[in-house]
Scaffold this active site. Structure first.
Site, PDB file in Angstrom:
ATOM      1  N   GLY A  71     111.349  37.754 -56.933  1.00  0.00           N
ATOM      2  CA  GLY A  71     110.902  38.608 -58.030  1.00  0.00           C
ATOM      3  C   GLY A  71     109.535  39.224 -57.757  1.00  0.00           C
ATOM      4  O   GLY A  71     109.278  40.379 -58.100  1.00  0.00           O
ATOM      5  N   THR A  72     108.654  38.456 -57.144  1.00  0.00           N
ATOM      6  CA  THR A  72     107.304  38.954 -56.875  1.00  0.00           C
ATOM      7  C   THR A  72     107.359  40.188 -55.970  1.00  0.00           C
ATOM      8  O   THR A  72     106.714  41.210 -56.247  1.00  0.00           O
ATOM      9  CB  THR A  72     106.452  37.842 -56.208  1.00  0.00           C
ATOM     10  OG1 THR A  72     106.412  36.734 -57.108  1.00  0.00           O
ATOM     11  CG2 THR A  72     105.048  38.322 -55.901  1.00  0.00           C
ATOM     12  N   ASN A 151     108.155  35.538 -69.716  1.00  0.00           N
ATOM     13  CA  ASN A 151     108.418  34.226 -69.123  1.00  0.00           C
ATOM     14  C   ASN A 151     107.817  33.067 -69.911  1.00  0.00           C
ATOM     15  O   ASN A 151     108.293  31.948 -69.835  1.00  0.00           O
ATOM     16  CB  ASN A 151     107.912  34.172 -67.677  1.00  0.00           C
ATOM     17  CG  ASN A 151     106.476  34.625 -67.541  1.00  0.00           C
ATOM     18  OD1 ASN A 151     106.148  35.755 -67.884  1.00  0.00           O
ATOM     19  ND2 ASN A 151     105.613  33.753 -67.070  1.00  0.00           N
ATOM     20  N   GLN A 179     113.382  36.941 -65.918  1.00  0.00           N
ATOM     21  CA  GLN A 179     113.751  35.871 -66.854  1.00  0.00           C
ATOM     22  C   GLN A 179     115.026  36.200 -67.632  1.00  0.00           C
ATOM     23  O   GLN A 179     115.586  35.323 -68.284  1.00  0.00           O
ATOM     24  CB  GLN A 179     112.608  35.631 -67.858  1.00  0.00           C
ATOM     25  CG  GLN A 179     111.370  35.000 -67.238  1.00  0.00           C
ATOM     26  CD  GLN A 179     111.584  33.543 -66.832  1.00  0.00           C
ATOM     27  OE1 GLN A 179     112.481  32.858 -67.332  1.00  0.00           O
ATOM     28  NE2 GLN A 179     110.770  33.064 -65.903  1.00  0.00           N
ATOM     29  N   SER A 199     115.218  37.773 -59.753  1.00  0.00           N
ATOM     30  CA  SER A 199     114.879  36.644 -58.875  1.00  0.00           C
ATOM     31  C   SER A 199     116.018  35.641 -58.915  1.00  0.00           C
ATOM     32  O   SER A 199     116.449  35.221 -59.993  1.00  0.00           O
ATOM     33  CB  SER A 199     113.588  35.991 -59.357  1.00  0.00           C
ATOM     34  OG  SER A 199     113.372  34.799 -58.637  1.00  0.00           O
ATOM     35  N   HIS A 201     116.175  32.416 -58.052  1.00  0.00           N
ATOM     36  CA  HIS A 201     116.001  31.002 -58.432  1.00  0.00           C
ATOM     37  C   HIS A 201     115.912  30.786 -59.941  1.00  0.00           C
ATOM     38  O   HIS A 201     115.835  29.650 -60.405  1.00  0.00           O
ATOM     39  CB  HIS A 201     114.819  30.363 -57.704  1.00  0.00           C
ATOM     40  CG  HIS A 201     113.454  30.772 -58.157  1.00  0.00           C
ATOM     41  ND1 HIS A 201     112.671  29.974 -58.945  1.00  0.00           N
ATOM     42  CD2 HIS A 201     112.727  31.885 -57.916  1.00  0.00           C
ATOM     43  CE1 HIS A 201     111.503  30.570 -59.152  1.00  0.00           C
ATOM     44  NE2 HIS A 201     111.516  31.741 -58.542  1.00  0.00           N
ATOM     45  N   THR A 237     114.922  41.121 -41.157  1.00  0.00           N
ATOM     46  CA  THR A 237     116.285  40.587 -41.026  1.00  0.00           C
ATOM     47  C   THR A 237     116.704  39.950 -42.349  1.00  0.00           C
ATOM     48  O   THR A 237     115.941  39.190 -42.951  1.00  0.00           O
ATOM     49  CB  THR A 237     116.333  39.538 -39.895  1.00  0.00           C
ATOM     50  OG1 THR A 237     115.916  40.186 -38.699  1.00  0.00           O
ATOM     51  CG2 THR A 237     117.732  38.968 -39.707  1.00  0.00           C
ATOM     52  N   CYS A 325     103.181  29.321 -62.481  1.00  0.00           N
ATOM     53  CA  CYS A 325     102.144  29.771 -61.555  1.00  0.00           C
ATOM     54  C   CYS A 325     100.761  29.467 -62.095  1.00  0.00           C
ATOM     55  O   CYS A 325      99.844  29.219 -61.355  1.00  0.00           O
ATOM     56  CB  CYS A 325     102.253  31.263 -61.310  1.00  0.00           C
ATOM     57  SG  CYS A 325     103.905  31.865 -61.410  1.00  0.00           S
TER      58      CYS A 325
HETATM   59  C1  PLP Z   1     108.797  37.407 -65.377  1.00  0.00           C
HETATM   60  C2  PLP Z   1     108.651  36.969 -63.950  1.00  0.00           C
HETATM   61  N1  PLP Z   1     108.422  37.892 -62.995  1.00  0.00           N
HETATM   62  C3  PLP Z   1     108.297  37.575 -61.708  1.00  0.00           C
HETATM   63  C4  PLP Z   1     108.379  36.273 -61.280  1.00  0.00           C
HETATM   64  C5  PLP Z   1     108.241  35.956 -59.833  1.00  0.00           C
HETATM   65  O1  PLP Z   1     109.502  35.684 -59.252  1.00  0.00           O
HETATM   66  P1  PLP Z   1     109.600  34.877 -57.880  1.00  0.00           P
HETATM   67  O2  PLP Z   1     109.245  33.459 -58.198  1.00  0.00           O
HETATM   68  O3  PLP Z   1     111.026  35.037 -57.442  1.00  0.00           O
HETATM   69  O4  PLP Z   1     108.664  35.527 -56.917  1.00  0.00           O
HETATM   70  C6  PLP Z   1     108.594  35.257 -62.234  1.00  0.00           C
HETATM   71  C7  PLP Z   1     108.621  33.835 -61.823  1.00  0.00           C
HETATM   72  O5  PLP Z   1     108.259  32.955 -62.580  1.00  0.00           O
HETATM   73  C8  PLP Z   1     108.742  35.619 -63.595  1.00  0.00           C
HETATM   74  O6  PLP Z   1     108.960  34.705 -64.541  1.00  0.00           O
END
Ligand code: PLP
Length: 391
Positions: A71-72, A151, A179, A199, A201, A237, A325
């Site tokens: 997601g990041t 989140n 989310q 994302s 996970h 890759t 985080c």
């Molecule tokens: C709203 C939101 N955006 C982005 C992310 C980041 O995703 P990733 O952990 O896959 O980098 C998160 C992860 O907690 C999230 O909750």
């Protein structure tokens, strides 16, 4: 001790079927998807199939999906890539105060490079007003980026309404749906978005893989350069096993989402009603109805969220004060502060996020244990003593 995991917003356990689908791509069909011999072609076809599954979950075409490392990266690519590709149009982006750090930190970096960012306020439930978006748009605005669901507090934003405003002004719209995807129905056409981050996970897939939906025709520059994978838009890759996992997780979510959302909403409602009814000086953070089915975020006066989390852990319950985080920092959550909650109260927050393995008995246990923990912490709290007049 039986462990109860209530931090599904932070991450989710990989679904057994997802793990099974991934395994062959580590050491059997391990070829590079760009290779033309059969090992490579097996991997290529698995990546293509995953792309189709994910596209089906969010209602787009498979070629509109770009796989990323999570997601990041999807958020970084959406913001930086769109601004870089549209420099002739302008240099302004609109976002809001309660976004995830993946958005906010990208915006801070963009500001250092000379771009302009507007951070819109939210109301006390965490909602962004489409009118505020309208007023913030200038001739220089290129992109609006507002998360579909928060989140920390689970509030779901009126993205379709914001999309109307963006379309009228000819501005692109990105939503961080990390989310939301897999938890509520997400359809890119109904939302009217041009870009959307995912994302793996958060939906029972593996960590380190995600995707960015980019509507056909949207101008976006790569942020990683190299071998030209993902049609030149994201070099590197392909993480074949991870992508296969995300595809399988998307297919499973597609099948089970509606029923699971209903089940989790019922558990969440019981949790919220019992906690608000049973613990004095407690509040729900976020919108009462317009929230993710699995999210309950509480504020408890006169206690520290970290102390609640540590005490719950001693009872085998995994919870969080806010986003994973930032939970290592003792700063109050930027999300709660933006709702107008005073810093001292924002320190007393607890996020419980439910998921696939959460049962009625788990909720019973929380409802038994949590009031005792809060009462014990309050009995020792200098905060409570300070607020009571000395007799
Ligand atoms: C709203 C939101 N955006 C982005 C992310 C980041 O995703 P990733 O952990 O896959 O980098 C998160 C992860 O907690 C999230 O909750």
């Amino acid at each position: 001790m039986r462990r109860i995991y209530l931090d599904y917003a932070a991450t989710t356990p990989v679904h057994p079927d997802v793990l099974e689908a991934m395994l062959p791509y580590f050491n059997q069909s391990f070829g590079n998807p760009s290779a033309i011999y059969s090992y490579g072609q097996e991997a290529r076809s698995a990546v293509d199939q995953a792309r189709e599954s994910l596209a089906a979950l969010i209602g787009c075409r498979s070629e509109e999906i770009i796989f990323t490392s999570g997601g990041t990266e999807a958020d970084n690519m959406a913001l930086t890539g769109v601004l870089m590709a549209n420099e002739k149009k302008g240099n302004h982006i609109i976002t809001c105060a309660i976004e995830h750090h993946a958005i906010l930190e990208t915006c801070h970096q963009l500001e250092k490079r000379g771009y302009k960012v507007s951070y819109l306020p939210v109301d006390s439930d965490g909602l962004v007003s489409p009118d505020d978006v309208r007023q913030a748009i200038t001739p220089q605005t290129v992109l609006v980026s507002i998360a579909l669901a928060n989140n920390e507090i689970g509030t779901i934003q009126p993205i379709a309404g914001i999309s109307k405003v963006a379309k009228e002004a000819g501005v692109l719209l990105h939503t961080d749906a990390v989310q939301a995807v897999g938890r509520i129905p997400v359809d890119v056409s109904e939302l009217g978005v041009d870009l959307l981050s995912i994302s793996s996970h958060k939906l029972y897939g593996p960590k380190g893989v995600g995707a960015l939906y980019v509507k056909k025709g949207t101008r976006i520059s790569p942020i990683l350069y190299g071998g030209g994978q993902e049609r030149g838009r994201r070099s590197g890759t392909e993480n074949t096993a991870g992508i296969v996992g995300l595809g399988k997780a998307a297919a499973l979510a597609h099948q089970s989402l509606a029923k699971e959302a209903e089940r989790l909403t019922a558990l969440r409602e019981r949790l919220i009603d019992s906690i608000l009814g049973g613990i004095d000086h407690s509040r729900l953070n976020g919108h009462r109805q317009q929230r993710l089915p699995n999210n309950a975020n509480f504020g408890f006066d006169f206690v520290e969220g970290e102390s609640i989390v540590l005490n719950l852990d001693l009872k085998g319950i995994c919870a969080s004060t806010g986003s994973a985080c930032s939970s290592a920092s003792l700063e109050p959550s930027h999300v709660l502060l933006a709702l107008g909650i005073p810093a001292q109260q924002a320190h007393g927050s607890l996020r419980l996020t439910l998921g696939r393995l959460t049962t009625d008995e788990d909720i019973d246990t929380v409802l038994e244990v949590l009031p005792l923990i809060i009462a014990r912490l309050r009995a020792m709290s200098p905060l409570l003593k300070k607020s009571q007049p000395a007799c």
